[in-house]
Scaffold this motif. Structure first.
Motif, PDB file in Angstrom:
ATOM      1  N   ARG A 121       5.462   3.767 -13.411  1.00  0.00           N
ATOM      2  CA  ARG A 121       4.852   2.703 -13.924  1.00  0.00           C
ATOM      3  C   ARG A 121       5.658   1.272 -12.405  1.00  0.00           C
ATOM      4  N   THR A 122       6.875   2.578 -12.265  1.00  0.00           N
ATOM      5  CA  THR A 122       7.331   1.186 -10.649  1.00  0.00           C
ATOM      6  C   THR A 122       6.696   1.318  -9.214  1.00  0.00           C
ATOM      7  N   HIS A 123       7.043   2.876  -9.535  1.00  0.00           N
ATOM      8  CA  HIS A 123       6.032   3.178  -7.758  1.00  0.00           C
ATOM      9  C   HIS A 123       4.785   2.798  -7.910  1.00  0.00           C
ATOM     10  N   ASP A 124       4.590   2.353  -8.832  1.00  0.00           N
ATOM     11  CA  ASP A 124       2.700   2.080  -8.813  1.00  0.00           C
ATOM     12  C   ASP A 124       3.002   0.367  -8.078  1.00  0.00           C
ATOM     13  N   ALA A 125       3.988  -0.030  -9.631  1.00  0.00           N
ATOM     14  CA  ALA A 125       4.348  -1.905  -9.484  1.00  0.00           C
ATOM     15  C   ALA A 125       4.643  -2.064  -7.760  1.00  0.00           C
ATOM     16  N   VAL A 126       5.208  -0.799  -7.198  1.00  0.00           N
ATOM     17  CA  VAL A 126       5.309  -1.837  -5.717  1.00  0.00           C
ATOM     18  C   VAL A 126       5.288  -1.006  -4.537  1.00  0.00           C
ATOM     19  N   PHE A 127       4.291   0.053  -5.087  1.00  0.00           N
ATOM     20  CA  PHE A 127       3.494   0.160  -4.082  1.00  0.00           C
ATOM     21  C   PHE A 127       2.903  -0.435  -2.617  1.00  0.00           C
ATOM     22  N   ASP A 128       2.087  -1.234  -2.572  1.00  0.00           N
ATOM     23  CA  ASP A 128       1.717  -1.996  -1.244  1.00  0.00           C
ATOM     24  C   ASP A 128       2.680  -2.784  -0.767  1.00  0.00           C
ATOM     25  N   ASN A 129       3.997  -2.939  -1.340  1.00  0.00           N
ATOM     26  CA  ASN A 129       5.308  -3.309  -0.239  1.00  0.00           C
ATOM     27  C   ASN A 129       6.250  -1.673   0.037  1.00  0.00           C
ATOM     28  N   VAL A 130       5.762  -0.550  -0.158  1.00  0.00           N
ATOM     29  CA  VAL A 130       6.819   0.653   0.165  1.00  0.00           C
ATOM     30  C   VAL A 130       5.470   1.973   1.495  1.00  0.00           C
ATOM     31  N   HIS A 131       4.572   0.800   1.260  1.00  0.00           N
ATOM     32  CA  HIS A 131       3.725   2.296   1.698  1.00  0.00           C
ATOM     33  C   HIS A 131       3.214   1.200   3.188  1.00  0.00           C
ATOM     34  N   GLY A 132       3.088   1.837   4.072  1.00  0.00           N
ATOM     35  CA  GLY A 132       2.057   0.923   5.257  1.00  0.00           C
ATOM     36  C   GLY A 132       3.033   0.041   6.193  1.00  0.00           C
ATOM     37  N   HIS A 133       4.449  -0.402   5.448  1.00  0.00           N
ATOM     38  CA  HIS A 133       5.383  -1.287   5.339  1.00  0.00           C
ATOM     39  C   HIS A 133       6.788  -0.294   5.612  1.00  0.00           C
ATOM     40  N   SER A 134       8.012  -1.054   6.574  1.00  0.00           N
ATOM     41  CA  SER A 134       9.194  -0.574   6.835  1.00  0.00           C
ATOM     42  C   SER A 134       9.518   0.037   5.323  1.00  0.00           C
ATOM     43  N   ASP A 160      -2.790  13.533  -9.893  1.00  0.00           N
ATOM     44  CA  ASP A 160      -1.911  12.475 -10.089  1.00  0.00           C
ATOM     45  C   ASP A 160      -1.460  12.176  -8.253  1.00  0.00           C
ATOM     46  N   ALA A 161      -1.103  13.943  -8.099  1.00  0.00           N
ATOM     47  CA  ALA A 161      -0.104  13.752  -6.951  1.00  0.00           C
ATOM     48  C   ALA A 161      -0.887  12.599  -6.020  1.00  0.00           C
ATOM     49  N   GLY A 162      -2.384  12.599  -6.228  1.00  0.00           N
ATOM     50  CA  GLY A 162      -3.121  12.233  -5.100  1.00  0.00           C
ATOM     51  C   GLY A 162      -2.956  10.462  -5.328  1.00  0.00           C
ATOM     52  N   THR A 163      -2.251   9.721  -6.101  1.00  0.00           N
ATOM     53  CA  THR A 163      -2.203   8.628  -7.037  1.00  0.00           C
ATOM     54  C   THR A 163      -1.666   7.851  -6.454  1.00  0.00           C
ATOM     55  N   ARG A 164      -1.304   6.459  -7.141  1.00  0.00           N
ATOM     56  CA  ARG A 164      -0.580   5.457  -6.592  1.00  0.00           C
ATOM     57  C   ARG A 164       0.886   5.580  -7.911  1.00  0.00           C
ATOM     58  N   TYR A 165       0.313   6.428  -9.183  1.00  0.00           N
ATOM     59  CA  TYR A 165       1.385   6.339 -10.016  1.00  0.00           C
ATOM     60  C   TYR A 165       2.291   8.092  -9.466  1.00  0.00           C
ATOM     61  N   ALA A 166       2.159   9.005  -8.033  1.00  0.00           N
ATOM     62  CA  ALA A 166       2.594  10.362  -8.275  1.00  0.00           C
ATOM     63  C   ALA A 166       4.009  10.345  -8.337  1.00  0.00           C
ATOM     64  N   PRO A 167       4.729  10.419  -8.419  1.00  0.00           N
ATOM     65  CA  PRO A 167       6.079  10.504  -9.410  1.00  0.00           C
ATOM     66  C   PRO A 167       5.764  10.943 -10.371  1.00  0.00           C
ATOM     67  N   ASN A 168       4.539  10.636 -11.096  1.00  0.00           N
ATOM     68  CA  ASN A 168       4.427  12.388 -12.042  1.00  0.00           C
ATOM     69  C   ASN A 168       4.386  13.038 -12.433  1.00  0.00           C
ATOM     70  N   PRO A 188      12.442  -2.704  -2.332  1.00  0.00           N
ATOM     71  CA  PRO A 188      11.939  -3.355  -3.488  1.00  0.00           C
ATOM     72  C   PRO A 188      11.917  -2.714  -4.702  1.00  0.00           C
ATOM     73  N   GLU A 189      11.734  -2.927  -6.043  1.00  0.00           N
ATOM     74  CA  GLU A 189      12.193  -2.995  -7.312  1.00  0.00           C
ATOM     75  C   GLU A 189      11.501  -3.511  -8.096  1.00  0.00           C
ATOM     76  N   ASP A 190      11.666  -2.694  -9.432  1.00  0.00           N
ATOM     77  CA  ASP A 190      11.371  -4.201 -10.437  1.00  0.00           C
ATOM     78  C   ASP A 190      11.393  -3.721 -11.686  1.00  0.00           C
ATOM     79  N   GLN A 191      10.592  -4.416 -12.800  1.00  0.00           N
ATOM     80  CA  GLN A 191      11.868  -4.448 -13.888  1.00  0.00           C
ATOM     81  C   GLN A 191      12.504  -2.356 -14.972  1.00  0.00           C
ATOM     82  N   ALA A 192      11.641  -1.926 -14.346  1.00  0.00           N
ATOM     83  CA  ALA A 192      11.333  -0.672 -15.333  1.00  0.00           C
ATOM     84  C   ALA A 192      12.863   0.207 -14.254  1.00  0.00           C
ATOM     85  N   VAL A 193      12.541   0.339 -13.043  1.00  0.00           N
ATOM     86  CA  VAL A 193      13.474   1.196 -11.797  1.00  0.00           C
ATOM     87  C   VAL A 193      14.015  -0.362 -11.209  1.00  0.00           C
ATOM     88  N   SER A 194      15.590  -0.583 -11.754  1.00  0.00           N
ATOM     89  CA  SER A 194      15.981  -1.647 -10.072  1.00  0.00           C
ATOM     90  C   SER A 194      17.358  -1.039  -9.832  1.00  0.00           C
TER      91      SER A 194
END
Ligand SMILES: *[C@@H]1O[C@H](CO)[C@@H](O)[C@H](O)[C@H]1NC(C)=O
Ligand SMILES: *[C@@H]1O[C@H](CO)[C@@H](O)[C@H](O)[C@H]1NC(C)=O
Ligand SMILES: *[C@@H]1O[C@H](CO)[C@@H](O)[C@H](O)[C@H]1NC(C)=O
Ligand SMILES: *[C@@H]1O[C@H](CO)[C@@H](O)[C@H](O)[C@H]1NC(C)=O
Length: 420
Positions: A61-74, A204-212, A256-262
């Motif tokens: 869930r967290t990887h999905d939430a922050v996805f756009d900030n942690v890929h294609g970015h530093s 699942d490995a090919g998605t925004r929620y790959a940590p599954n 980057p973080e969210d409420q689930a994994v901070s």
């Protein structure tokens, strides 16, 4: 130069409210290729418990939430370093000896589906049935909760249970010694080994929620290892620049973080150095952590004194895999004399004189080295969906791909023999 020193000074200042804290208990992350069935059994015990505790869903869930900030970015490198560490720390509450193995996928790049890491006693193979449900391996027959209730799926990229070729070690070696800027290195890694492996396993490995898929942690431990190799090889331990969430990235940026994994608002600058500030691990095939915090010591007036402790020659790390280091470098050194175009790909090998290479001459008697000429194969292209999901500029992805093909052509036209 002055600017670089300033950056180092800032990085040191960031963690020195109390000063950088050295780890007193270091764990070692081992190659997934070296694990026995009983090692995998231990890993299964831990991940099964984490699954029961709902941790897989939380991390996905967290990887999905922050996805756009942690890929294609530093933030790509520091986020994943911290994220994998967080998961590893949870696992160690269940089994204090638990560490995330790293998967050096270059060793399996030719025919990835034959990797011992994908055997039944380990990660398992391809998914089954129309949903691609994974029935083998340490996560066989798992049902996951994010983003909805579904079986953990794998869909190998090549059809008929095959995976299209991944990325050769020689390309990664070239990035590590060629890329003088972190943002170039980051882009090269994202557009090659990072994407290829996610896409290759699919499901699942090919998605925004790959940590599954537990594969994610092993893959990112390897990416982290490559980043550490680059940091050391280039003598740029604190380099952090390129596109950030708000303009140019800075060491003071919050990971980057969210409420689930901070991570409690932790700054990127605090996770740059293995062996300090809770980053308490090292790799069995990458430079060891420094014995003291690099670049930082106090002068007589108690001010931070900056002494860069590494230089690029001293910390030469040409290969993405130390096991093959000597043989690979000798072969590439010879190939450089045959194909001048290779020099731009291996600038550090090009600096080594012939006498230095004498000691690296492959010795037939040692064995373990492929006798026949083994030509490299081209990696698979990244697919359009993947490029779109990340918002990458297709032309930039294509440029990195063409560059990789040129390197392979040059090596293929020389007497170089790939160890993999
Ligand atoms: C998953 O379920 C299938 C079908 O019931 C079974 O054949 C297989 O052994 C199971 N796999 C694991 C790892 O338990
Ligand atoms: C870099 O490291 C090499 C090997 O240890 C050493 O000989 C050289 O003097 C170093 N260069 C600098 C500028 O410190
Ligand atoms: C490399 O060269 C060999 C012949 O030497 C050829 O069979 C192979 O297809 C070439 N590979 C690529 C990727 O061009
Ligand atoms: C490799 O060799 C082939 C056949 O001789 C040639 O057509 C090709 O241009 C060469 N590639 C490079 C990058 O030198």
């Amino acid at each position: 130069m002055a600017f670089k020193l300033l950056v180092i000074a800032l990085a040191s200042a960031l963690v020195s409210a109390q000063g950088p804290v050295q780890c007193d208990d270091m764990r070692v992350r081992r190659s997934a290729h070296s694990l026995t069935d009983s090692d995998w059994q231990n890993i299964q015990n831990v991940v099964s418990q984490l699954h029961l505790d709902g941790q897989f869903g939380r991390f996905a869930r967290t990887h999905d939430a922050v996805f756009d900030n942690v890929h294609g970015h530093s933030a790509f490198f520091p986020f994943h370093r911290r994220f994998v560490l967080e998961f590893e720390n949870l696992g160690r509450k269940i089994d204090p000896s638990f560490t995330i193995p790293y998967w050096d996928t270059t060793r399996d790049y030719r025919t990835p589906q034959s990797s011992p890491v994908l055997r039944g006693a380990a990660l398992g193979g391809n998914g089954e049935g129309p949903q691609g449900c994974l029935q083998s391996g340490i996560q066989g027959n798992w049902t996951l909760g994010f983003p909805n209730r579904h079986c953990l799926s794998r869909r190998f990229s090549g059809g008929d249970g095959t995976i299209l070729p991944w990325v050769p070690a020689e390309l990664i070696s070239s990035f590590i010694q060629r890329d003088g800027q972190l943002s170039d290195f980051r882009e090269h890694i994202e557009f090659s080994i990072h994407g290829a492996t996610h896409i290759g396993l699919g499901g699942d490995a090919g998605t925004r929620y790959a940590p599954n898929d537990f594969f994610f942690y092993m893959h990112h431990a390897n990416i982290d290892r490559l980043w550490w190799q680059w940091q050391n090889s280039q003598g740029r331990l604190f380099e952090y620049n390129g596109p950030g969430a708000h303009g140019e990235a800075q060491l003071a940026d919050v990971i980057p973080e969210d409420q689930a994994v901070s991570f409690g608002g932790q700054a990127v600058g605090s996770v740059m150095i293995l062996g300090f500030n809770g980053v308490c691990y090292y790799y069995d095939s990458a430079p060891n952590p420094p014995s003291r915090y690099p670049g930082a010591s106090s002068d007589d007036n108690g001010r931070m004194k900056i002494t860069p402790v590494l230089n690029a020659t001293a910390s030469f790390s040409g290969s993405s895999n130390v096991a093959s280091h000597e043989l690979e470098m000798a072969g590439i050194h010879r190939a450089l004399g045959e194909q001048a175009g290779l020099k731009e790909f291996f600038p550090k090998v090009a600096l080594l004189g012939p006498s230095r290479m004498e000691i690296y001459r492959p010795n037939d008697k040692c064995g373990g080295y492929k006798k026949a000429k083994q030509a490299l194969v081209y990696p698979a292209r990244m697919n359009k969906d993947w490029v779109k999901m990340h918002g990458f500029v297709p032309e930039r992805v294509e440029k990195v791909y063409r560059d990789a093909c040129r390197l392979i052509d040059l090596l293929n036209n020389s007497t170089y023999v790939s160890p993999y």
